[in-house]
Design a protein around this motif. Structure first.
Motif, PDB file in Angstrom:
ATOM      1  N   GLU A 202     -22.751  11.438 -32.846  1.00 45.52           N
ATOM      2  CA  GLU A 202     -21.434  12.089 -32.829  1.00 45.52           C
ATOM      3  C   GLU A 202     -21.242  13.050 -33.999  1.00 45.52           C
ATOM      4  O   GLU A 202     -20.137  13.559 -34.205  1.00 45.52           O
ATOM      5  CB  GLU A 202     -20.338  11.012 -32.832  1.00 45.52           C
ATOM      6  CG  GLU A 202     -20.329  10.235 -31.524  1.00 45.52           C
ATOM      7  CD  GLU A 202     -19.477   8.972 -31.577  1.00 45.52           C
ATOM      8  OE1 GLU A 202     -18.499   8.953 -32.347  1.00 45.52           O
ATOM      9  OE2 GLU A 202     -19.812   8.025 -30.858  1.00 45.52           O
TER      10      GLU A 202
ATOM     11  N   GLY B 105     -16.312   0.028 -28.857  1.00 47.83           N
ATOM     12  CA  GLY B 105     -16.788   1.405 -29.043  1.00 47.83           C
ATOM     13  C   GLY B 105     -15.848   2.313 -29.801  1.00 47.83           C
ATOM     14  O   GLY B 105     -16.041   3.525 -29.825  1.00 47.83           O
TER      15      GLY B 105
ATOM     16  N   ARG C  29     -24.232   5.809 -33.940  1.00 45.14           N
ATOM     17  CA  ARG C  29     -22.988   6.508 -33.583  1.00 45.14           C
ATOM     18  C   ARG C  29     -22.795   7.720 -34.501  1.00 45.14           C
ATOM     19  O   ARG C  29     -22.379   8.792 -34.044  1.00 45.14           O
ATOM     20  CB  ARG C  29     -21.786   5.550 -33.722  1.00 45.14           C
ATOM     21  CG  ARG C  29     -21.739   4.464 -32.660  1.00 45.14           C
ATOM     22  CD  ARG C  29     -21.272   4.991 -31.310  1.00 45.14           C
ATOM     23  NE  ARG C  29     -19.966   5.610 -31.363  1.00 45.14           N
ATOM     24  CZ  ARG C  29     -18.806   5.002 -31.125  1.00 45.14           C
ATOM     25  NH1 ARG C  29     -18.815   3.722 -30.781  1.00 45.14           N
ATOM     26  NH2 ARG C  29     -17.661   5.638 -31.186  1.00 45.14           N
TER      27      ARG C  29
END
Ligand code: NDP
Length: 601
Positions: free
Chosen positions: A520, A592, A516
């Motif tokens: 991101e 998430g 992640r």
């Protein structure tokens, strides 16, 4: 529980056993508790020298920066390295103080060393490597070789720093990275760090009066001196044939090496403080047809089946069928014996009865296998099975039938002193050519002491200070003030009887979080104060349940040597057990939202 109409059908008296357990525990309680040990430093530091490899050649200190540094090349580091590689991370560096991968299995090469949890679930990443161990319980050389194979398979040797000990870690907020310094002159950078130092990595010695005076040969089992004993991991310790050898300690390590010492030494004196519980081992070669028929995913299924059983869940089939899962089968049969389904409030009482029954079997086995009745009595453990690490062996007890092997039962008191020539116990002096310390590893000391270095986080905060009164984390993995650090540990996390199972769950979770961050563009992650506080509160609340069990146990490293440590409740693992813990992490990933983690971009 008093003897009810139903319990009169038992073959033992629970009240009498409870009383006996208490008496045996009281004999062993001592005011200095965990402070009784001699730490392996200063004049004793040679006990931890690496006997398996030459001293490292000088090399230039590294100043580069990697994406991920993993500290520790044992199972935790290997599994995390593997899961990160699978997730596409290539800029990984494993830093390891030993001369190779393997951790516990790098250091512990004593004769007879083998895993006690079934090898098909204990050896990590078997499915991924297409590997099936040779025996139900693999011996140490096979486990060490498998560790190297994992490192090779996942290309973890590339960029690794072996024979390198971390000495310090500091967060550089301007650069958003950790500066890691080592005993090899490195001052390398790492954006993320995984701390996988291992729970039992720092050998300890008994704090025996005069220990430094002894002039004979000595070593700790985790640094076996084959130059002195001869032989190898399979035994054949031929150089001991004219030696009087003493071994101090009768824990899981001693149980495995004593049969080899007994077979080789001119005389072997086993100094016992508390006997271990020794159940049936029944090792056997792997059935090649069974191995051939395994289909992808077999190891995960088997690990989960074992974890469900050892977590007290009722499952249809017991795939592993060994001493660990037997305790649960025992519980179920005890419940049937009482002629009703288990009501949750009955479980602690039933567990105690099942435990008494199991330990009665263990004690009866001693009588069956040990010829001399006095020696047999001294080898019987009088405590609940999980007060200490249960052991499994098919020739340990019989070793005491050898004419050259002597059990020196110290009645819970331990060895009282050492002289220039030997050991004093039970008021008697034993002159010995060699004394082997099978006295285990530090547990219950501070995290940073066992790691061997401190972490200086955001705004100069030290981990040793932050955790002085107990660990503070989110899921055992993250701690506020220490951005981008992950802790691989059972403290405030999931604990499984099969240790590598919990490591793999953590490793997969870490791989998710790092993925992640990568996708991101997240630069730092760190738990929020409120998320961390809530997790610590939950750990404490749930952990109180096992406090009385621990207090009644015979002393050992499971209960801080019988003296409740104010930190041990807070430092315990998640009290609802591993399955709810893993589900919780899975639900967190599915949601998430990276809930509880503050991020900067
Ligand atoms: P342990 O801490 O379990 O045992 C240390 C032993 O030293 C105990 O018997 C202890 O007695 C004894 N001792 C300490 N001080 C004295 C003293 N002053 N006089 C006499 N005896 C003393 O260490 P181990 O290395 O045996 O095992 C550590 C852990 O490593 C295990 O619990 C297990 O988790 C793991 N292990 C796993 C193995 C496997 O999977 N096959 C094999 C070996 C270890 P007392 O009990 O009275 O404290």
């Amino acid at each position: 529980m008093t003897m009810s109409k139903k319990t009169t059908q038992l073959t033992f008296d629970p009240d009498a056993l409870r009383q006996k357990y208490r008496l045996e525990r009281d004999k062993r309680l001592r005011p200095d508790a965990n402070a009784q040990y001699q730490s392996v430093e200063g004049d004793f530091s040679h006990f931890v020298d690496d006997p398996y490899i030459d001293s490292p050649k000088p090399r230039t200190g590294l100043r580069d920066t990697v994406d991920v540094a993993i500290i520790g090349g044992g199972f935790g580091g290997l599994i995390t390295g593997a899961r990160l590689k699978e997730a596409g991370f290539n800029d990984i560096r494993i830093i390891e103080k030993g001369g190779d991968f393997g951790g516990t299995w790098y250091w512990n090469r004593y004769p007879g060393a083998a895993c006690d949890t079934e090898s098909y679930i204990y050896l990590p990443l078997c499915d991924e490597l297409g590997f099936v161990p040779k025996e139900k319980y693999a011996h140490a050389p096979e486990i060490l070789a498998h560790s190297r194979n994992i490192a090779q398979h996942y290309d973890l040797y590339r960029n690794a720093c072996l024979q390198t000990q971390v000495t310090h870690m500091a967060w550089e907020d301007d650069n958003k990275l950790w500066r890691i310094t080592t005993d090899r002159g490195d001052a390398m950078g790492a954006r993320f760090v995984i701390m996988s130092n291992g729970p039992l990595n720092r050998p300890k010695l008994p704090g025996i009066v005069g220990i430094e005076r002894y002039k004979g040969h000595t070593f700790h089992t985790s640094r076996w001196d084959y130059d002195y004993t001869g032989g190898n991991a399979e035994g054949n310790l031929a150089r001991l044939k004219d030696k009087r050898v003493g071994i101090i300690g009768t824990g899981a390590t001693a149980v495995q090496c004593i049969p080899h010492l007994g077979a080789a030494a001119k005389a072997l004196y086993v100094f016992q403080r508390t006997p271990s519980s020794i159940d049936v081992r029944a090792n056997r070669p792997t059935d090649p047809d069974w191995a051939k028929a395994l289909t992808p995913g077999w190891q995960k299924t088997r690990m989960e089946n074992f974890n469900a059983l050892t977590s007290g869940r009722v499952v249809e089939e017991d795939l592993v069928m060994d001493g660990w899962t037997e305790i649960i089968r025992n519980l179920i049969s005890m419940a049937n014996y009482r002629g009703k389904n288990i009501d949750p409030s009955e479980i602690p009482k039933l567990m105690e009865l099942a435990d008494f029954q199991k330990m009665e079997q263990i004690r009866a086995r001693v009588d069956e296998l040990v010829e001399d009745p006095e020696t047999a009595e001294a080898l019987k453990p009088y405590y609940r099975q999980f007060c200490k690490r249960p052991c499994f062996h098919d020739s340990y007890l019989q070793t005491f039938n050898r004419p050259n092997v002597f059990l020196v039962d110290t009645q819970g008191q331990g060895v009282s002193a050492m002289t220039e020539t030997g050991v004093i116990a039970r008021g008697q002096t034993f002159d010995l050519d060699c004394v082997i310390f099978a006295t285990g590893f530090e547990v219950g000391t501070s995290y940073t002491r066992r790691a061997g270095y401190d972490l200086v986080g955001r705004n100069g905060i030290r981990l040793s200070e932050k955790w002085a009164d107990g660990i503070r984390s989110l899921y055992g993995l993250h701690s506020q003030g220490f951005p981008n650090v992950f802790f691989m540990s059972t403290a405030q996390g999931g604990f499984t009887t099969n240790f590598p199972h919990a490591m793999d769950e953590s490793a997969q979770h870490i791989a998710y979080v790092l993925d992640r961050c990568k996708t991101e563009g997240i630069q730092t992650i760190e738990p929020s104060q409120s998320a961390e506080d809530a997790w610590v509160d939950e750990i404490i609340r749930l952990s109180r349940i096992s406090e009385s069990f621990q207090a009644e146990c015979t002393p050992g490293y499971y209960n801080n040597e019988g003296k409740p440590n104010p930190r041990s409740v807070q430092n315990s693992s998640y009290g609802k057990g591993p399955i709810p813990f893993f589900s919780r992490l899975e639900a967190w990933r599915k949601a998430g939202k990276m809930e509880g983690l503050e991020r900067t971009y």
